[in-house]
Design an enzyme around this catalytic site. Structure first.
Site, PDB file in Angstrom:
ATOM      1  N   GLY A 124       0.814  -1.294  -0.003  1.00 11.37           N
ATOM      2  CA  GLY A 124      -0.334   0.067  -0.182  1.00 11.37           C
ATOM      3  C   GLY A 124       0.687   1.023  -0.042  1.00 11.37           C
ATOM      4  O   GLY A 124       1.272   1.425   0.935  1.00 11.37           O
ATOM      5  N   GLU A 127      -2.283   6.842  -2.617  1.00 11.00           N
ATOM      6  CA  GLU A 127      -4.017   7.088  -1.389  1.00 11.00           C
ATOM      7  C   GLU A 127      -4.859   8.137  -2.078  1.00 11.00           C
ATOM      8  O   GLU A 127      -4.223   8.433  -3.756  1.00 11.00           O
ATOM      9  CB  GLU A 127      -3.298   7.940  -0.100  1.00 11.00           C
ATOM     10  CG  GLU A 127      -2.581   7.398   0.611  1.00 11.00           C
ATOM     11  CD  GLU A 127      -1.652   8.301   1.981  1.00 11.00           C
ATOM     12  OE1 GLU A 127      -2.842   8.883   2.486  1.00 11.00           O
ATOM     13  OE2 GLU A 127      -1.489   7.728   3.104  1.00 11.00           O
ATOM     14  N   GLY A 131      -1.199   9.924  -6.024  1.00 13.96           N
ATOM     15  CA  GLY A 131      -0.909   8.473  -6.636  1.00 13.96           C
ATOM     16  C   GLY A 131       0.773   8.720  -7.135  1.00 13.96           C
ATOM     17  O   GLY A 131       1.463   8.127  -6.945  1.00 13.96           O
ATOM     18  N   ILE A 157      -5.631  -0.854  -4.131  1.00 14.75           N
ATOM     19  CA  ILE A 157      -4.926  -2.351  -3.454  1.00 14.75           C
ATOM     20  C   ILE A 157      -4.599  -3.216  -3.911  1.00 14.75           C
ATOM     21  O   ILE A 157      -5.917  -3.759  -3.646  1.00 14.75           O
ATOM     22  CB  ILE A 157      -4.281  -2.343  -1.876  1.00 14.75           C
ATOM     23  CG1 ILE A 157      -3.788  -0.808  -1.469  1.00 14.75           C
ATOM     24  CG2 ILE A 157      -2.989  -3.109  -1.752  1.00 14.75           C
ATOM     25  CD1 ILE A 157      -2.849   0.213  -2.078  1.00 14.75           C
ATOM     26  N   ARG A 268     -11.138 -16.830 -40.781  1.00 13.35           N
ATOM     27  CA  ARG A 268     -11.627 -15.562 -41.540  1.00 13.35           C
ATOM     28  C   ARG A 268     -11.703 -15.877 -43.517  1.00 13.35           C
ATOM     29  O   ARG A 268     -10.708 -15.036 -43.674  1.00 13.35           O
ATOM     30  CB  ARG A 268     -11.303 -14.582 -40.922  1.00 13.35           C
ATOM     31  CG  ARG A 268     -12.542 -13.740 -41.598  1.00 13.35           C
ATOM     32  CD  ARG A 268     -13.718 -13.576 -40.746  1.00 13.35           C
ATOM     33  NE  ARG A 268     -14.722 -12.693 -41.252  1.00 13.35           N
ATOM     34  CZ  ARG A 268     -16.489 -13.320 -40.642  1.00 13.35           C
ATOM     35  NH1 ARG A 268     -16.699 -14.299 -41.109  1.00 13.35           N
ATOM     36  NH2 ARG A 268     -17.484 -12.181 -41.622  1.00 13.35           N
ATOM     37  N   GLY A 339     -12.560  -7.697 -36.648  1.00 10.48           N
ATOM     38  CA  GLY A 339     -13.202  -6.734 -37.055  1.00 10.48           C
ATOM     39  C   GLY A 339     -14.013  -7.114 -35.543  1.00 10.48           C
ATOM     40  O   GLY A 339     -14.637  -6.778 -34.687  1.00 10.48           O
ATOM     41  N   GLY A 340     -15.334  -6.953 -36.160  1.00 17.50           N
ATOM     42  CA  GLY A 340     -17.151  -7.312 -35.229  1.00 17.50           C
ATOM     43  C   GLY A 340     -16.628  -8.296 -34.550  1.00 17.50           C
ATOM     44  O   GLY A 340     -16.555  -8.267 -32.976  1.00 17.50           O
ATOM     45  N   GLU A 363       1.619   1.069 -11.005  1.00 19.17           N
ATOM     46  CA  GLU A 363       3.582   0.956 -10.451  1.00 19.17           C
ATOM     47  C   GLU A 363       4.261   2.503 -11.399  1.00 19.17           C
ATOM     48  O   GLU A 363       5.246   2.048 -11.720  1.00 19.17           O
ATOM     49  CB  GLU A 363       4.210  -0.098 -10.938  1.00 19.17           C
ATOM     50  CG  GLU A 363       3.589  -1.691 -10.025  1.00 19.17           C
ATOM     51  CD  GLU A 363       4.355  -2.819 -10.423  1.00 19.17           C
ATOM     52  OE1 GLU A 363       5.511  -2.847 -10.029  1.00 19.17           O
ATOM     53  OE2 GLU A 363       3.584  -3.779  -9.684  1.00 19.17           O
ATOM     54  N   GLU A 367       3.800   8.283 -18.035  1.00 14.96           N
ATOM     55  CA  GLU A 367       4.212   9.869 -18.129  1.00 14.96           C
ATOM     56  C   GLU A 367       5.722  10.019 -16.935  1.00 14.96           C
ATOM     57  O   GLU A 367       6.386  10.572 -16.753  1.00 14.96           O
ATOM     58  CB  GLU A 367       2.891  10.961 -17.758  1.00 14.96           C
ATOM     59  CG  GLU A 367       1.874  10.647 -18.628  1.00 14.96           C
ATOM     60  CD  GLU A 367       1.149  10.847 -18.419  1.00 14.96           C
ATOM     61  OE1 GLU A 367       0.605   9.118 -17.904  1.00 14.96           O
ATOM     62  OE2 GLU A 367       0.889  10.556 -19.953  1.00 14.96           O
TER      63      GLU A 367
HETATM   64  C1  LIG Z   1      -5.327  -2.169 -11.241  1.00 16.75           C
HETATM   65  C2  LIG Z   1      -4.864  -1.335 -10.394  1.00 16.75           C
HETATM   66  C3  LIG Z   1      -4.617  -1.727  -9.490  1.00 16.75           C
HETATM   67  C4  LIG Z   1      -3.424  -1.249  -8.412  1.00 16.75           C
HETATM   68  N1  LIG Z   1      -2.138  -1.810  -7.315  1.00 16.75           N
HETATM   69  C5  LIG Z   1      -2.045  -0.497  -6.805  1.00 16.75           C
HETATM   70  C6  LIG Z   1      -0.677  -1.075  -5.097  1.00 16.75           C
HETATM   71  O1  LIG Z   1      -0.961  -2.297  -5.362  1.00 16.75           O
HETATM   72  N2  LIG Z   1      -0.559  -0.889  -4.564  1.00 16.75           N
HETATM   73  C7  LIG Z   1       0.060   0.443  -4.485  1.00 16.75           C
HETATM   74  O2  LIG Z   1       0.363   1.460  -3.265  1.00 16.75           O
HETATM   75  N3  LIG Z   1      -1.206   0.961  -5.703  1.00 16.75           N
HETATM   76  C8  LIG Z   1      -1.977   0.285  -6.958  1.00 16.75           C
HETATM   77  N4  LIG Z   1      -2.124   1.163  -7.409  1.00 16.75           N
HETATM   78  C9  LIG Z   1      -1.541   2.852  -7.734  1.00 16.75           C
HETATM   79  C10 LIG Z   1      -1.210   3.000  -9.100  1.00 16.75           C
HETATM   80  O3  LIG Z   1      -0.017   3.178  -9.013  1.00 16.75           O
HETATM   81  C11 LIG Z   1      -1.420   4.753  -9.767  1.00 16.75           C
HETATM   82  O4  LIG Z   1      -2.842   4.639 -10.009  1.00 16.75           O
HETATM   83  C12 LIG Z   1      -0.391   5.197 -10.225  1.00 16.75           C
HETATM   84  O5  LIG Z   1       0.268   5.843  -9.439  1.00 16.75           O
HETATM   85  C13 LIG Z   1      -1.190   6.819 -10.342  1.00 16.75           C
HETATM   86  O6  LIG Z   1      -1.537   7.984  -9.432  1.00 16.75           O
HETATM   87  P1  LIG Z   1      -3.391   7.776  -9.190  1.00 16.75           P
HETATM   88  O7  LIG Z   1      -4.058   7.192  -9.629  1.00 16.75           O
HETATM   89  O8  LIG Z   1      -3.234   9.246  -8.662  1.00 16.75           O
HETATM   90  O9  LIG Z   1      -3.146   9.239 -10.543  1.00 16.75           O
HETATM   91  P2  LIG Z   1      -2.316  10.824 -10.947  1.00 16.75           P
HETATM   92  O10 LIG Z   1      -0.950  11.073 -10.210  1.00 16.75           O
HETATM   93  O11 LIG Z   1      -3.982  11.672 -10.235  1.00 16.75           O
HETATM   94  O12 LIG Z   1      -2.029  10.999 -11.836  1.00 16.75           O
HETATM   95  C14 LIG Z   1      -3.079  11.650 -13.263  1.00 16.75           C
HETATM   96  C15 LIG Z   1      -2.606  11.648 -14.487  1.00 16.75           C
HETATM   97  O13 LIG Z   1      -1.520  12.818 -14.456  1.00 16.75           O
HETATM   98  C16 LIG Z   1      -0.224  12.014 -14.757  1.00 16.75           C
HETATM   99  N5  LIG Z   1       0.694  12.972 -13.352  1.00 16.75           N
HETATM  100  C17 LIG Z   1       0.743  12.940 -12.477  1.00 16.75           C
HETATM  101  N6  LIG Z   1       1.871  13.852 -12.009  1.00 16.75           N
HETATM  102  C18 LIG Z   1       2.288  14.158 -13.665  1.00 16.75           C
HETATM  103  C19 LIG Z   1       3.999  15.013 -13.953  1.00 16.75           C
HETATM  104  N7  LIG Z   1       4.779  15.829 -12.990  1.00 16.75           N
HETATM  105  N8  LIG Z   1       3.994  15.014 -15.139  1.00 16.75           N
HETATM  106  C20 LIG Z   1       3.212  14.127 -15.649  1.00 16.75           C
HETATM  107  N9  LIG Z   1       2.085  13.849 -16.090  1.00 16.75           N
HETATM  108  C21 LIG Z   1       1.677  13.578 -14.392  1.00 16.75           C
HETATM  109  C22 LIG Z   1      -0.771  10.540 -14.593  1.00 16.75           C
HETATM  110  O14 LIG Z   1       0.301  10.044 -15.532  1.00 16.75           O
HETATM  111  C23 LIG Z   1      -2.087  10.702 -14.599  1.00 16.75           C
HETATM  112  O15 LIG Z   1      -2.398  10.353 -16.776  1.00 16.75           O
HETATM  113  C24 LIG Z   1      -2.842   0.309  -8.691  1.00 16.75           C
HETATM  114  C25 LIG Z   1      -3.898   1.016  -9.668  1.00 16.75           C
HETATM  115  C26 LIG Z   1      -4.652   0.852 -10.404  1.00 16.75           C
HETATM  116  C27 LIG Z   1      -5.877   1.014 -11.876  1.00 16.75           C
END
Ligand SMILES: Cc1cc2nc3c(=O)[nH]c(=O)nc-3n(C[C@H](O)[C@H](O)[C@H](O)COP(=O)(O)OP(=O)(O)OC[C@H]3O[C@@H](n4cnc5c(N)ncnc54)[C@H](O)[C@@H]3O)c2cc1C
Length: 380
Positions: A124, A127, A131, A157, A268, A339-340, A363, A367
């Site tokens: 984890g 938050e 992110g 998570i 196909r 296709g479809g 992960e 970006e």
């Molecule tokens: C299915 C799934 C499983 C996951 N599993 C885990 C897990 O086990 N543990 C865990 O801790 N997390 C987990 N995550 C979280 C994941 O790592 C985050 O969603 C990811 O790091 C992006 O953070 P965010 O969603 O808050 O997006 P944001 O950080 O809000 O980003 C939104 C957009 O802004 C862009 N952006 C942000 N800052 C910048 C910058 N400085 N320059 C350019 N672009 C930028 C991003 O690239 C993105 O396009 C998971 C997510 C998903 C969808």
């Protein structure tokens, strides 16, 4: 430069391929449609030694190298990316963080059950408000006698509801930002530690994603992982390795799309013959193959460097960035070639397209990978 896999690496790849064809492929559509968590398959993978293959034998692992691990993730993702992400996040994030930085006492107590797959691990960091900029986390850990008292929450998570052991990151010195974050080991069932419901997702639907909530969770002092305030730096190292797994996941999904497409275009028929005779489609397939092979090479290059104990930060970022974006294109074209029919659930290409999007987000988004790579290029 040697592009040949070793006999051990080939053996692991072939074993996982065989297992995936026989046991993972059947039922994948149903698991995806119903969001069924593949617990049975995880138990079987545990018996085969694939839930912690890279960890030392003293903890029940087989001390396999990262190349073998990447090949195993690709083979699983070829048939079921939900299962593959479960294995990858369990192995490289939760278990990985503990194995890399935990005390001998914690490792002896927890690693064997994690490595055997008996207890699934979650990790984890993310938050709701932090992110990509994970250092902005709000979760806190305050020392009170012999315990850390943890308050806050984590979002998205993997293994959030099914996991039993979690490594979570919390502020131990808020004023120091990223330099005031520490890692803790939590167990399911600790008073005050709960999770939200399984979240509904675009793809990877039979994997388990949920929110974790901490309300005055009292964690023994000994559950601090490594040194206080070094949790953020640890996390960046953990993610470096994790990105090889996500790259391999993208390669596996993209391979599924290409292999299914090759089969489909030969079966196909339109305009009096197989659509495989159309040059436009042959060019599309050729491009898909080139991108797939280039992706795998980047993933394995990062894995080879990691195994050699050399720096691989930018290589892992490049592997994840390129392979996930290439896989998006390959999976998009896979639907086009069908296709479809490709738009329908019973053809797997539709699922690949939904599943693969996570590779550009989890992960570290694309970006963030570009930021890591540019930082190395510009030395700033
Ligand atoms: C299915 C799934 C499983 C996951 N599993 C885990 C897990 O086990 N543990 C865990 O801790 N997390 C987990 N995550 C979280 C994941 O790592 C985050 O969603 C990811 O790091 C992006 O953070 P965010 O969603 O808050 O997006 P944001 O950080 O809000 O980003 C939104 C957009 O802004 C862009 N952006 C942000 N800052 C910048 C910058 N400085 N320059 C350019 N672009 C930028 C991003 O690239 C993105 O396009 C998971 C997510 C998903 C969808």
């Amino acid at each position: 430069m040697n592009f040949e896999l070793t006999e051990d690496q080939k053996m692991i790849r072939d074993m996982v391929r065989d297992f995936a064809r026989k046991h993972v492929a059947p039922g994948v559509l149903e698991r995806d449609q119903n969001g069924t968590f593949p617990r049975d398959l995880i138990n079987q993978l545990g018996e085969l030694g694939l839930m912690g293959m890279v960890y030392p034998e003293e903890y029940g692992g087989s001390a396999a190298d990262t190349v073998s691990y990447a090949l195993a993730i690709e083979e699983l993702a070829r048939y079921d990316a939900s299962l593959a992400i479960t294995v990858a996040s369990h192995t490289s994030l939760g278990t990985g963080h503990l194995a890399m930085y935990g005390s001998d006492e914690l490792k002896k107590k927890y690693l064997p059950d994690m490595v055997s797959g008996k207890r699934l691990a979650g990790w984890g960091l993310t938050e709701t408000g932090s992110g990509s900029d994970a250092s902005g986390m709000k979760t806190t850990a305050i020392l009170d006698g012999d315990h850390w008292v943890i308050n806050g929450s984590k979002i998205f998570i993997t293994q959030g509801t099914e996991g039993e052991v979690f490594v979570i990151l919390a502020n131990t010195d808020k004023a120091k930002g990223a330099k005031g974050v520490s890692a803790f080991l939590l167990e399911k069932g600790m008073p005050g530690f709960s999770h939200g419901p399984k979240m509904h997702k675009l793809g990877l639907r039979s994997s388990d994603t949920a929110e974790l909530v901490f309300e005055n969770v009292r964690v023994p002092k000994s559950h601090l992982i490594g040194h206080k305030d070094l949790g953020f730096i640890q996390s960046m190292k953990v993610l470096e390795g994790g990105r090889i797994g996500i790259g391999a996941l993208a390669v596996g999904i993209a391979r599924g799309s290409l292999e299914d497409s090759v089969q489909y275009v030969q079966q196909r028929s339109q305009f009096g013959g197989p659509i495989a005779n159309q040059q436009a489609l042959r060019f599309m397939l050729a491009d898909m193959w080139v991108q797939l092979e280039a992706s795998r090479d980047l993933v394995l290059r990062a894995a080879v460097l990691k195994d050699a104990g050399k720096p691989y930060n930018k290589e892992a970022a490049m592997a994840k960035l390129y392979s996930s974006e290439a896989a998006m294109k390959i999976c998009h074209q896979g639907i086009q070639l069908h296709g479809g029919y490709g738009y329908m659930e019973e053809y797997h290409v539709e699922r690949y397209y939904r599943d693969v999007k996570l590779c550009e987000i989890g992960e570290g988004t694309s970006e963030i990978q570009r930021m890591v790579i540019a930082r190395e290029l510009l030395k700033a």
